[in-house]
Scaffold this active site. Structure first.
Site, PDB file in Angstrom:
ATOM      1  N   LYS A 110       0.841  -1.202   0.000  1.00 34.05           N
ATOM      2  CA  LYS A 110       0.000   0.000   0.000  1.00 34.05           C
ATOM      3  C   LYS A 110       0.877   1.253   0.000  1.00 34.05           C
ATOM      4  CE  LYS A 110      -4.339  -1.826   1.367  1.00 34.05           C
ATOM      5  NZ  LYS A 110      -4.581  -2.929   2.298  1.00 34.05           N
ATOM      6  N   LYS A 190      -6.038 -12.016 -11.306  1.00 41.80           N
ATOM      7  CA  LYS A 190      -6.802 -12.407 -10.112  1.00 41.80           C
ATOM      8  C   LYS A 190      -7.989 -11.446  -9.919  1.00 41.80           C
ATOM      9  CE  LYS A 190      -6.377 -12.861  -5.145  1.00 41.80           C
ATOM     10  NZ  LYS A 190      -6.561 -11.875  -4.164  1.00 41.80           N
ATOM     11  N   LYS A 193     -11.367  -6.434  -6.154  1.00 39.62           N
ATOM     12  CA  LYS A 193     -11.963  -5.089  -6.194  1.00 39.62           C
ATOM     13  C   LYS A 193     -10.956  -4.075  -6.676  1.00 39.62           C
ATOM     14  CE  LYS A 193     -12.902  -5.006  -1.897  1.00 39.62           C
ATOM     15  NZ  LYS A 193     -13.105  -6.283  -1.235  1.00 39.62           N
TER      16      LYS A 193
HETATM   17  P1  ADP Z   1     -10.359  -8.088  -2.902  1.00 41.56           P
HETATM   18  O1  ADP Z   1      -9.089  -8.614  -3.508  1.00 41.56           O
HETATM   19  O2  ADP Z   1     -11.458  -7.987  -3.887  1.00 41.56           O
HETATM   20  O3  ADP Z   1     -10.140  -6.796  -2.114  1.00 41.56           O
HETATM   21  P2  ADP Z   1     -10.402  -9.296  -0.312  1.00 41.56           P
HETATM   22  O4  ADP Z   1      -8.939  -9.074  -0.177  1.00 41.56           O
HETATM   23  O5  ADP Z   1     -11.336  -8.481   0.541  1.00 41.56           O
HETATM   24  O6  ADP Z   1     -10.821  -9.167  -1.846  1.00 41.56           O
HETATM   25  O7  ADP Z   1     -10.672 -10.843  -0.080  1.00 41.56           O
HETATM   26  C1  ADP Z   1     -11.515 -11.426   0.882  1.00 41.56           C
HETATM   27  C2  ADP Z   1     -11.312 -12.931   0.822  1.00 41.56           C
HETATM   28  O8  ADP Z   1     -11.624 -13.442  -0.502  1.00 41.56           O
HETATM   29  C3  ADP Z   1      -9.879 -13.360   1.119  1.00 41.56           C
HETATM   30  O9  ADP Z   1      -9.881 -14.558   1.884  1.00 41.56           O
HETATM   31  C4  ADP Z   1      -9.291 -13.618  -0.249  1.00 41.56           C
HETATM   32  O10 ADP Z   1      -8.251 -14.548  -0.219  1.00 41.56           O
HETATM   33  C5  ADP Z   1     -10.494 -14.133  -1.038  1.00 41.56           C
HETATM   34  N1  ADP Z   1     -10.352 -13.756  -2.468  1.00 41.56           N
HETATM   35  C6  ADP Z   1     -10.476 -12.526  -2.995  1.00 41.56           C
HETATM   36  N2  ADP Z   1     -10.273 -12.532  -4.334  1.00 41.56           N
HETATM   37  C7  ADP Z   1     -10.017 -13.816  -4.671  1.00 41.56           C
HETATM   38  C8  ADP Z   1      -9.725 -14.483  -5.903  1.00 41.56           C
HETATM   39  N3  ADP Z   1      -9.698 -13.836  -7.060  1.00 41.56           N
HETATM   40  N4  ADP Z   1      -9.502 -15.807  -5.871  1.00 41.56           N
HETATM   41  C9  ADP Z   1      -9.553 -16.480  -4.698  1.00 41.56           C
HETATM   42  N5  ADP Z   1      -9.821 -15.921  -3.513  1.00 41.56           N
HETATM   43  C10 ADP Z   1     -10.048 -14.606  -3.470  1.00 41.56           C
END
Ligand code: ADP
Ligand code: TRP
Length: 325
Positions: A110, A190, A193
């Site tokens: 970040k 991947k 958001k």
């Molecule tokens: P984002 O990447 O959209 O901000 P988060 O970091 O809030 O998502 O992820 C919340 C949960 O969902 C975590 O346990 C993360 O490992 C899982 N997760 C998020 N995106 C993926 C993905 N593309 N594939 C597998 N797991 C994911």
């Protein structure tokens, strides 16, 4: 086995969250302790719009319940309903080395992106350690990106135990979610958001179709044979369908003569079916906010009772004594 995990309410949940995390939460409910919470205090490090935060917290509760989290088999609560967690965070901060937090990838990433870090962002892993340690958690199902935070949690717990000379804090283990380890987004990267490539779980109709149709594919001509194993459309199809359906579509890829549009239409139809029950459940829950509020209140009560007992143990270990007033 005591299971615990949390998810930040920073936007609508997407397929990556479901296949990477939520599906596992649901599979792990019914354990001796299955605690799942909405990490609204953590979300404050990035969401500064109060209306957006409370709406996203509410949406996450509805989403999790609609997707199959059963309040009779799991405890669902809002992180901010448990004030003990911030008290424990302070006690943990006093034994956390600054250098330990400086090493955290998510913090460094970040900062590298140009975010000017505040103390909340820097100490994010200590609040996460408090979330986990407050309930004597054994197993924490998380995505690979959170493994380091689990290591930090263990380090902090160990240091506390060494300093105060006892097994006051229980060391947890990460359970890394292997299925859907990396759900691809519409650009093939991947799904996340932060990349703007998500497909939301409760999206429907035209908007859902449009997103699926926008999935990036290669430029293999219509007639040519195609490789399902290197195609994001097929990877998403696999998450939503049975082995028979997958074999049938894989044959169509390899036979040639099928355009990617057809495979995308198959993903659209499969997704519409896959989440149909959850959508129906969500509409019912949305029409009955009192029921959802009751579930969250009951969840907070259960989690707090456990948290208060552990916090008492930790306070006494530090010499703070029993809370008298
Ligand atoms: P984002 O990447 O959209 O901000 P988060 O970091 O809030 O998502 O992820 C919340 C949960 O969902 C975590 O346990 C993360 O490992 C899982 N997760 C998020 N995106 C993926 C993905 N593309 N594939 C597998 N797991 C994911
Ligand atoms: N940091 C986690 C994430 O971004 C969310 C989280 C907060 C969490 N506290 C937790 C996950 C405790 C597991 C256990 O995904």
């Amino acid at each position: 086995m005591k299971v615990l995990s949390g998810i930040q309410p920073t936007g609508r949940l997407h397929w990556g969250n479901y296949f990477g995390a939520i599906r596992q939460y649901i599979a792990l409910q019914g354990n001796e302790q299955s605690f799942y919470f909405i990490a609204d205090l953590h979300a404050l490090t990035s969401v500064r719009d109060p209306k957006a935060l409370s709406a996203a917290t509410w949406d996450a509760a509805l989403d999790l319940l609609a997707l199959g989290l059963d309040p009779h088999r799991a405890t669902l609560f809002r992180q901010s309903d448990i004030p003990e967690v911030t008290e424990l965070m302070w006690l943990l901060m006093t034994v956390t080395q600054h250098s330990l937090l400086e090493k955290c990838h998510s913090y460094k990433d970040k900062v590298a992106k140009g975010i000017s870090p505040d103390a909340g962002l820097f100490t994010y892993p200590v609040l996460m350690a408090a979330d986990i340690l407050l309930y004597d958690s054994d197993i924490v199902p998380v995505g690979a990106d959170q493994i380091q935070h689990l290591e930090v949690t263990r380090d902090i717990a160990q240091r506390f135990n060494t300093i105060y000379g006892g097994e006051f804090l229980h060391l947890p283990n990460a359970r890394v979610l292997e299925t859907g380890a990396k759900v691809p987004g519409t650009d093939g990267e991947k799904m996340s958001k932060s990349y703007g490539n998500t497909i939301e779980i409760f999206e429907t109709g035209k908007t859902l179709r449009k997103k699926i149709m926008s999935i990036k594919t290669d430029s293999t001509p219509m007639d040519a044979t195609k490789n399902p194993d290197s195609c994001s459309v097929f990877a998403l199809f696999k998450l939503l369908t049975s082995p028979e359906q997958q074999a049938a579509l894989a044959d169509r890829y390899r036979a040639g003569g099928m355009g990617y549009g057809e495979a995308k239409q198959a993903v659209f139809e499969a997704a519409t079916d896959y989440f149909a029950e959850a959508r129906a459940r969500r509409s019912k829950l949305a029409a009955d906010p009192e029921q959802v509020e009751d579930i969250l209140a009951a969840g907070a009560k259960t989690a707090r009772a456990k948290g208060q007992a552990v916090l008492q143990r930790v306070r006494e270990a530090c010499g703070l004594g029993h809370q008298k007033y």
